[in-house]
Scaffold this active site. Structure first.
Site, PDB file in Angstrom:
ATOM      1  N   TYR A  51      27.635   7.597 -32.055  1.00 43.15           N
ATOM      2  CA  TYR A  51      26.570   8.139 -31.215  1.00 43.15           C
ATOM      3  C   TYR A  51      27.004   9.415 -30.497  1.00 43.15           C
ATOM      4  O   TYR A  51      26.174  10.264 -30.169  1.00 43.15           O
ATOM      5  CB  TYR A  51      26.127   7.110 -30.172  1.00 43.15           C
ATOM      6  CG  TYR A  51      25.363   5.926 -30.719  1.00 43.15           C
ATOM      7  CD1 TYR A  51      25.033   5.838 -32.059  1.00 43.15           C
ATOM      8  CD2 TYR A  51      24.977   4.886 -29.898  1.00 43.15           C
ATOM      9  CE1 TYR A  51      24.335   4.756 -32.564  1.00 43.15           C
ATOM     10  CE2 TYR A  51      24.275   3.793 -30.379  1.00 43.15           C
ATOM     11  CZ  TYR A  51      23.960   3.730 -31.715  1.00 43.15           C
ATOM     12  OH  TYR A  51      23.265   2.652 -32.210  1.00 43.15           O
TER      13      TYR A  51
ATOM     14  N   LYS B  91      34.460  -3.406 -38.933  1.00 41.30           N
ATOM     15  CA  LYS B  91      34.286  -3.309 -40.385  1.00 41.30           C
ATOM     16  C   LYS B  91      35.601  -2.777 -40.962  1.00 41.30           C
ATOM     17  O   LYS B  91      35.652  -1.738 -41.641  1.00 41.30           O
ATOM     18  CB  LYS B  91      33.105  -2.388 -40.714  1.00 41.30           C
ATOM     19  CG  LYS B  91      32.638  -2.470 -42.167  1.00 41.30           C
ATOM     20  CD  LYS B  91      32.109  -3.835 -42.562  1.00 41.30           C
ATOM     21  CE  LYS B  91      31.595  -3.816 -44.007  1.00 41.30           C
ATOM     22  NZ  LYS B  91      31.279  -5.165 -44.506  1.00 41.30           N
TER      23      LYS B  91
ATOM     24  N   ASP C  19      29.269  -7.883 -40.657  1.00 42.88           N
ATOM     25  CA  ASP C  19      28.262  -8.588 -41.449  1.00 42.88           C
ATOM     26  C   ASP C  19      28.391 -10.101 -41.266  1.00 42.88           C
ATOM     27  O   ASP C  19      27.387 -10.816 -41.180  1.00 42.88           O
ATOM     28  CB  ASP C  19      28.334  -8.198 -42.926  1.00 42.88           C
ATOM     29  CG  ASP C  19      29.753  -8.020 -43.438  1.00 42.88           C
ATOM     30  OD1 ASP C  19      30.693  -8.064 -42.634  1.00 42.88           O
ATOM     31  OD2 ASP C  19      29.926  -7.830 -44.648  1.00 42.88           O
TER      32      ASP C  19
ATOM     33  N   ASP D 276      25.193  -2.242 -30.490  1.00 45.49           N
ATOM     34  CA  ASP D 276      23.772  -1.959 -30.333  1.00 45.49           C
ATOM     35  C   ASP D 276      22.947  -2.871 -31.234  1.00 45.49           C
ATOM     36  O   ASP D 276      21.969  -3.503 -30.811  1.00 45.49           O
ATOM     37  CB  ASP D 276      23.520  -0.487 -30.673  1.00 45.49           C
ATOM     38  CG  ASP D 276      22.134  -0.011 -30.269  1.00 45.49           C
ATOM     39  OD1 ASP D 276      21.380  -0.790 -29.654  1.00 45.49           O
ATOM     40  OD2 ASP D 276      21.811   1.158 -30.554  1.00 45.49           O
TER      41      ASP D 276
ATOM     42  N   ASP E 149      20.756  -6.572 -30.132  1.00 44.05           N
ATOM     43  CA  ASP E 149      19.326  -6.703 -30.391  1.00 44.05           C
ATOM     44  C   ASP E 149      19.042  -7.941 -31.235  1.00 44.05           C
ATOM     45  O   ASP E 149      18.053  -8.653 -31.013  1.00 44.05           O
ATOM     46  CB  ASP E 149      18.793  -5.457 -31.095  1.00 44.05           C
ATOM     47  CG  ASP E 149      18.585  -4.292 -30.140  1.00 44.05           C
ATOM     48  OD1 ASP E 149      18.844  -4.459 -28.932  1.00 44.05           O
ATOM     49  OD2 ASP E 149      18.179  -3.210 -30.601  1.00 44.05           O
TER      50      ASP E 149
END
Length: 365
Positions: free
Chosen positions: A147, A192, A225, A249, A253
């Protein structure tokens, strides 16, 4: 700034855009009742951010807002953004103001608690038996990663750079470890690492720091994942989840659905000290803005987090939370949960009534 003797606090309020202005109005009303009962003073200094700031002065984070925040004990934010400003270049997007305020005040640690309540289990897509003991804290790094990395667009090619330093990882890891020590002592670090070099650095730094400074904690590494899958299949197995900006983020959610709605989850963005910014995790919801349909509970729970973390008023925070939980138990819910749900103002009045009817007394403080 506040003093121990006066118990007077200054809070910069950033209503922002869309339903942000409506849920902020709920927080303002509740704080008015709560401060009247407790005797403390909270001065709310309303300033501009996001699209409202762009419309007023062509800057998503005006210098006046920054200056006001420097004099405050905390920031209370509604929401930013909306389709009105989507055509703008990145530098003139409402979300840019949010990213800048995090960087300006070093708010590198985002806390997103996910605690399910029996009165709301029926609204989750998961079976109630999977929700009974869900009590999860997501700790998200907030000022680094993709970001905030360099961005480039050349013709049909776009580049977003994801970069992290050891220092950035260490400081948020310490926050997560301190929280884990106050809970069940279990930390899951999400990355990851099978494909990303930044994730391999995260895994290395977190492992070294926990072994050296927090050997009492139980540390597990998990690919993002897998974490996304396990949040739905065994959500009660998580205690504290630590992750980088982008993954945090997305996962937070996803986790909001455990509770039934994004309109129920609060968040806190903290730096090294007590100063922080508090906001609901939902966005500006322009499709329902101005209709009285906004769910104020996430904003009110964020207000409780502000009282606890930045203002050091845990009694008031607990009283507000009790009032909210009683409303849930009494079926006072908004339209994101039930078709004939209550309007924003009705919910706000109900919380205030419960505060005023015994959830807080002067002797509690």
């Amino acid at each position: 700034m506040s003093t121990e003797a006066s118990q007077s606090f200054r809070v910069v309020a950033l209503p922002g855009d869309g339903v942000g202005t409506e849920v902020y109005a709920s927080a303002r009303q509740v704080l008015g009742v709560l401060t009247g009962l407790s005797g403390i003073t909270i001065q709310l200094d309303e300033q501009l951010i996001g699209g409202a700031a762009l419309d007023a002065c062509d800057d998503p984070l005006p210098q006046q807002t920054i200056d006001a925040c420097r004099q405050a004990d905390a920031i209370l934010l509604g929401a930013v953004g909306g389709p009105k400003w989507d055509p703008n270049p990145i530098a003139k997007r409402p979300e840019k103001g949010l990213l800048r305020i995090r960087a300006e005040f070093g708010l590198f640690c985002n806390l997103r608690p996910v605690v399910t309540h029996p009165a709301l289990h029926r609204f989750s897509p998961l079976k109630p038996e999977k929700l009974e003991s869900v009590d999860l804290m997501i700790v998200r790094e907030l000022t680094g990663g993709i970001y905030f990395g360099d961005k480039e667009r050349t013709g049909d090619t776009a580049i977003d750079v994801c970069k992290y330093s050891r220092t950035e990882i260490e400081r948020v890891t310490r926050k997560a470890c301190d929280i884990a020590r106050q809970r069940d002592g279990r930390l899951v670090q999400v990355d990851k690492a099978n494909v990303l070099e930044t994730s391999r650095l995260w895994r290395e730094v977190v492992t070294e720091l926990v072994e050296a400074e927090y050997p009492d904690l139980e540390l597990e590494h998990m690919l993002v994942d897998s974490a996304a899958m396990h949040l739905l299949t065994r959500p009660d197995s998580f205690d504290v989840m630590l992750t980088e900006n982008l993954f945090g983020d997305i996962l937070s959610d996803e986790a909001s659905m455990l509770c039934g709605s994004m309109g129920l989850l609060p968040s806190a963005s903290l730096g090294e000290g007590d100063f922080g910014m508090y906001e609901p995790v939902h966005g500006s919801a322009p499709d329902i803005a101005g209709q009285g349909k906004a769910n104020p509970y996430a904003m009110l729970l964020s207000t409780a987090m502000m009282l606890r973390h930045s203002l050091n008023r845990p009694v008031e925070a607990e009283a507000l939370e009790r009032s909210i939980f009683q409303c849930w138990e009494d079926g006072i819910l908004t339209r994101d949960l039930v078709p004939d749900g209550c309007a924003t103002g009705v919910v706000t009045d109900a919380v205030c009534q419960r505060l005023d009817s015994g959830n807080f007394t002067v002797g509690d403080a």
